[in-house]
Scaffold this motif. Structure first.
Motif, short mmCIF file in Angstrom:
data_model
loop_
_atom_site.label_atom_id
_atom_site.label_comp_id
_atom_site.label_asym_id
_atom_site.label_seq_id
_atom_site.Cartn_x
_atom_site.Cartn_y
_atom_site.Cartn_z
N PHE A 15 -33.06 5.21 53.41
CA PHE A 15 -33.19 4.20 52.35
C PHE A 15 -31.88 4.07 51.58
N GLN A 16 -31.27 5.22 51.26
CA GLN A 16 -30.00 5.21 50.54
C GLN A 16 -28.93 4.47 51.34
N MET A 17 -28.85 4.71 52.66
CA MET A 17 -27.86 4.03 53.48
C MET A 17 -28.14 2.54 53.54
N VAL A 22 -26.46 -2.91 52.17
CA VAL A 22 -26.79 -4.20 51.57
C VAL A 22 -25.81 -4.51 50.44
N LEU A 23 -25.51 -3.51 49.60
CA LEU A 23 -24.57 -3.70 48.51
C LEU A 23 -23.18 -4.04 49.05
N PHE A 24 -22.73 -3.30 50.06
CA PHE A 24 -21.39 -3.52 50.60
C PHE A 24 -21.26 -4.92 51.17
N TRP A 25 -22.22 -5.32 52.01
CA TRP A 25 -22.09 -6.62 52.65
C TRP A 25 -22.34 -7.77 51.67
N THR A 26 -23.07 -7.49 50.59
CA THR A 26 -23.18 -8.50 49.54
C THR A 26 -21.84 -8.73 48.87
N LEU A 27 -21.14 -7.62 48.58
CA LEU A 27 -19.80 -7.73 47.99
C LEU A 27 -18.86 -8.48 48.93
N LYS A 89 -20.05 13.83 50.05
CA LYS A 89 -20.72 12.63 49.56
C LYS A 89 -20.89 11.61 50.67
N VAL A 90 -19.88 11.48 51.53
CA VAL A 90 -19.93 10.44 52.56
C VAL A 90 -20.24 11.01 53.95
N CYS A 91 -20.17 12.33 54.08
CA CYS A 91 -20.52 12.96 55.37
C CYS A 91 -21.45 14.14 55.07
N PRO A 92 -22.71 13.85 54.72
CA PRO A 92 -23.64 14.88 54.25
C PRO A 92 -24.28 15.66 55.39
N ILE A 93 -23.47 16.42 56.11
CA ILE A 93 -24.00 17.24 57.18
C ILE A 93 -23.72 18.71 56.88
N ASP A 94 -24.52 19.57 57.46
CA ASP A 94 -24.40 21.02 57.27
C ASP A 94 -23.06 21.51 57.80
N LYS A 95 -22.36 22.33 56.99
CA LYS A 95 -21.06 22.86 57.40
C LYS A 95 -21.18 24.00 58.41
N GLY A 96 -22.36 24.55 58.56
CA GLY A 96 -22.51 25.72 59.42
C GLY A 96 -22.12 26.99 58.68
N ASP A 97 -22.34 28.12 59.32
CA ASP A 97 -22.09 29.43 58.70
C ASP A 97 -20.89 30.09 59.39
N ALA A 98 -19.77 30.18 58.65
CA ALA A 98 -18.55 30.74 59.22
C ALA A 98 -18.66 32.24 59.48
N SER A 99 -19.67 32.89 58.91
CA SER A 99 -19.81 34.34 59.11
C SER A 99 -20.53 34.67 60.42
N ILE A 100 -21.06 33.65 61.08
CA ILE A 100 -21.78 33.85 62.33
C ILE A 100 -20.92 33.35 63.49
N GLY A 101 -20.85 34.11 64.55
CA GLY A 101 -20.05 33.73 65.70
C GLY A 101 -20.58 32.48 66.38
N TRP A 268 -18.72 5.78 53.42
CA TRP A 268 -19.77 5.66 52.41
C TRP A 268 -20.88 4.71 52.87
N TRP A 269 -20.49 3.60 53.53
CA TRP A 269 -21.52 2.64 53.96
C TRP A 269 -21.81 2.70 55.46
N GLN A 270 -20.87 3.15 56.27
CA GLN A 270 -21.15 3.27 57.70
C GLN A 270 -22.04 4.46 58.00
N GLY A 271 -21.80 5.58 57.30
CA GLY A 271 -22.66 6.75 57.44
C GLY A 271 -22.76 7.24 58.86
N ASP A 272 -23.97 7.18 59.43
CA ASP A 272 -24.21 7.71 60.77
C ASP A 272 -23.75 6.77 61.88
N CYS A 273 -23.20 5.62 61.53
CA CYS A 273 -22.61 4.69 62.50
C CYS A 273 -21.10 4.67 62.33
N GLY A 274 -20.52 5.83 62.26
CA GLY A 274 -19.09 5.93 61.99
C GLY A 274 -18.22 5.61 63.18
#
Length: 614
Positions: A15-17, A22-27, A89-101, A268-274
């Protein structure tokens, strides 16, 4: 009902995307409409005949890239200034755990064709050394994928691979594979790897011959990919290596300024369609092999057959398969080399031009996302904008002559339109420059506020002169495509050397002729009406001496010593750049003891056989 904690980021933020898009293409739509109305008012004096109609249509064709770049920059600046973590903010994915191999297997795929093997070996050896030092070497394998046509260079590649295997093969397997033909270009090279070895690996790190990535950058991509099974392609933000070419040095400074705000804003607006730029990116191999095999385009000629600009098409196909395509817009650790002179810069751009125009045959592809389809359209307009711009200028000149003493434009709206367009064109660079000046650490990294301001001012003039040179090149090439002209996929020139005057003149005489005609027309008009377009004439008019001068190694090293157009890697050189012996760093004496050529670097006693595939 599914547990919300188990939903992937695209499901949680759909929904946020949607709101963002919609906001971006309206602008964008409102800006497009407003500028179209303003241009209509500007052209109002006199009869609105055929020439003015052509001007109006050409102007509209040039607008999408300008407007989108502006709003990307504005959004990027807002995110950079007001978000605690702009990347997250624009790439909200898990960074992973650097302490795990690492639990995955990654194939490193440098794709080469008739390249300097000494420079390539420096980069690959340094990357392998970093991975070996990280303790994660067992998670990686190196495949040197060659499409080299020159037998002598191929022999050097094989010897290089043997040296890499002797040094690192005990920890990271090294395989050299040379194809007998360049079928499918780079995409075909990678596809051949997938057919032979892809099932043995989880991910592939795709590199160009001029690519270079630090250990930390590589491990960060792999950890993020492991932690986010919904991501199919993860693209790093690629910056230029410190350059000692005058042409590349000024160009890469401008790119460095423009890229951060632009990329953050677009993410910010492309998100998962980068985007996917074809190198310095991690691919999830299972869906890539299943869904991203490129089609052969129908028809003959330059727009048929194998796809040159494969990357964005593969991103579109990956997204159609339900996997995310993400860009990680953080600077550091992911590098490339920029063309050392104007002729190589033009040649590279023309290859992209031909590849992007092939997308015309893909616009009706079924099942692709609206954002993906729009990305294909924009990739086409990026180059169609050049002949549209030339068409606008030529039509304006002819209309001015046809109308005699009658004013062609309304001066007040014309000046307003010019200022608005210039602000929009340079907005990405101005936005990042503002962010740099506000942040103390960035001000220092770029050489201080006065150097930043002076470097930016000169770079803007440089860009203004370069743009019409490139527009003429694009326009002539697109015209040639209609008659079957093609550029293909050849070796890229990376050496810094002064261009011969006659060779340069033979390539750039059309730009010079355009500059002469433009200068003659400007001289016939009132200076108060035409002063804004003077750089449009000067750039092409001086293109030959400009190309020769900015290719000079002596001038390039002089600019290095001047400390103008400095990038952060020159102020505080990262340790990962030490093994590359970059002249831009060595000349400034920021590094010491790095003058041994790669052939004199000591090799460890251990050896391992290199796997060679014909």
């Amino acid at each position: 009902m599914r547990d919300a904690a188990k939903l992937n980021p695209s499901q949680l933020n759909s929904f946020q995307m949607t709101v963002r898009r919609v906001l971006f293409w309206t602008l964008v739509a409102v800006s497009f409409l407003g500028l179209a109305v303003l241009m209509g008012a500007t052209l109002a004096p006199g009869e609105f005949g055929a020439l003015k109609s052509i001007m109006f249509v050409c102007f509209l064709v040039t607008l999408p890239w300008t407007i989108i770049g502006f709003w990307n920059a504005v959004i990027g600046l807002v995110v950079m200034r007001f978000s605690q973590d702009p990347v997250a903010k624009v790439c909200p994915i898990d960074k992973g755990d650097a302490s795990i191999g690492l639990t995955s297997k990654t194939a490193i795929l440098p794709c080469v064709r008739d390249e300097d093997t000494r420079a390539l070996e420096r980069k690959l050896s340094s990357m392998l050394e970093g991975l070996a030092r990280s303790g994660e070497a067992s998670a990686f394998s190196l495949f040197v994928l060659s499409d080299t046509s020159n037998a002598e260079i191929a022999a050097k590649e094989k010897t290089m691979a043997a040296r890499l295997a002797a040094r690192w093969g005990g920890q990271i397997p090294v395989t050299y594979r040379r194809r007998s033909s360049n079928d499918g270009f780079k995409a075909g090279n990678i596809q051949a790897f997938c057919d032979h070895w892809g099932s043995q690996y989880d991910f592939a790190l795709v590199l160009d011959a001029d690519s270079y990535m630090s250990m930390d950058a590589i491990l960060d991509l792999v950890r993020r990919m492991e932690a986010n099974p919904q991501v199919g392609i993860l693209q790093s933000l690629v910056v230029g290596l410190p350059a000692h070419s005058a042409f590349a040095r000024i160009f890469q400074f401008g790119m460095r300024l423009g890229m951060r705000s632009y990329t953050i804003g677009s993410a910010w607006w492309q998100g998962d369609c980068g985007p996917y730029w074809g190198h310095n990116a991690l691919l999830r191999l299972e869906p890539f092999m299943a869904h991203c095999r490129l089609p052969e385009l129908p028809g003959k000629g330059p727009l048929g057959g194998s796809i040159l600009s494969h990357d964005q098409v593969e991103a579109v196909l990956m997204r159609r398969a339900g996997y995310e395509v993400r860009v990680l817009p953080q600077e550091g650790g992911s590098y490339e080399e920029n063309p050392p002179h104007l002729l190589e810069f033009i040649r590279r751009d023309l290859r992209w031009c031909q590849g992007n125009l092939q997308y015309l045959k893909l616009l009706t592809m079924k099942g692709i996302r609206p954002v993906s389809r729009m990305q294909l359209v924009l990739a086409i307009l990026m180059f169609l904008g050049s002949p549209a711009w030339i068409g606008f200028m030529v039509s304006a000149a002819l209309a001015g002559l046809a109308q005699g003493g009658t004013p062609l434009f309304h001066a007040d709206t014309g000046y307003a339109l010019f200022i608005i367009i210039m602000v929009m064109v340079f907005a990405p660079k101005l936005a990042t420059m503002l962010d740099v000046l506000i942040r103390k650490n960035l001000r220092s990294a770029f050489g201080g506020p006065l150097r930043v301001l002076a470097s930016t001012l000169v770079e803007i003039v440089y860009s203004a002169m370069l743009a019409p040179v490139m527009a003429v090149a694009h326009s002539l090439f697109i015209g040639g495509l209609l008659f079957g002209k093609t550029i293909g996929w050849g070796a890229q020139g990376r050496d810094v050397e002064k261009l011969p005057l006659l060779l340069t003149a033979s390539k750039l005489w059309p730009q010079t002729a355009f500059g002469l005609f433009a200068t003659a027309w400007i001289a016939s008009q009132p200076l108060s009406m035409v002063w804004p377009v003077i750089p449009i004439a000067i750039g092409p008019l001086l293109s030959i001496p400009f190309a020769v001068m900015t290719s000079s190694p002596a001038l390039g090293l002089g600019l290095v010593r001047s400390t103008l157009w400095r990038i952060p890697e020159e102020s505080i050189p990262p340790s990962e750049l030490r093994p590359l012996y970059l002249p831009a760093l060595r000349r400034r004496r920021l590094l010491s003891g790095l003058n041994k050529p790669v052939g004199e670097m000591p090799l460890p006693a251990q050896t391992a056989p290199v796997r060679v595939k014909a």
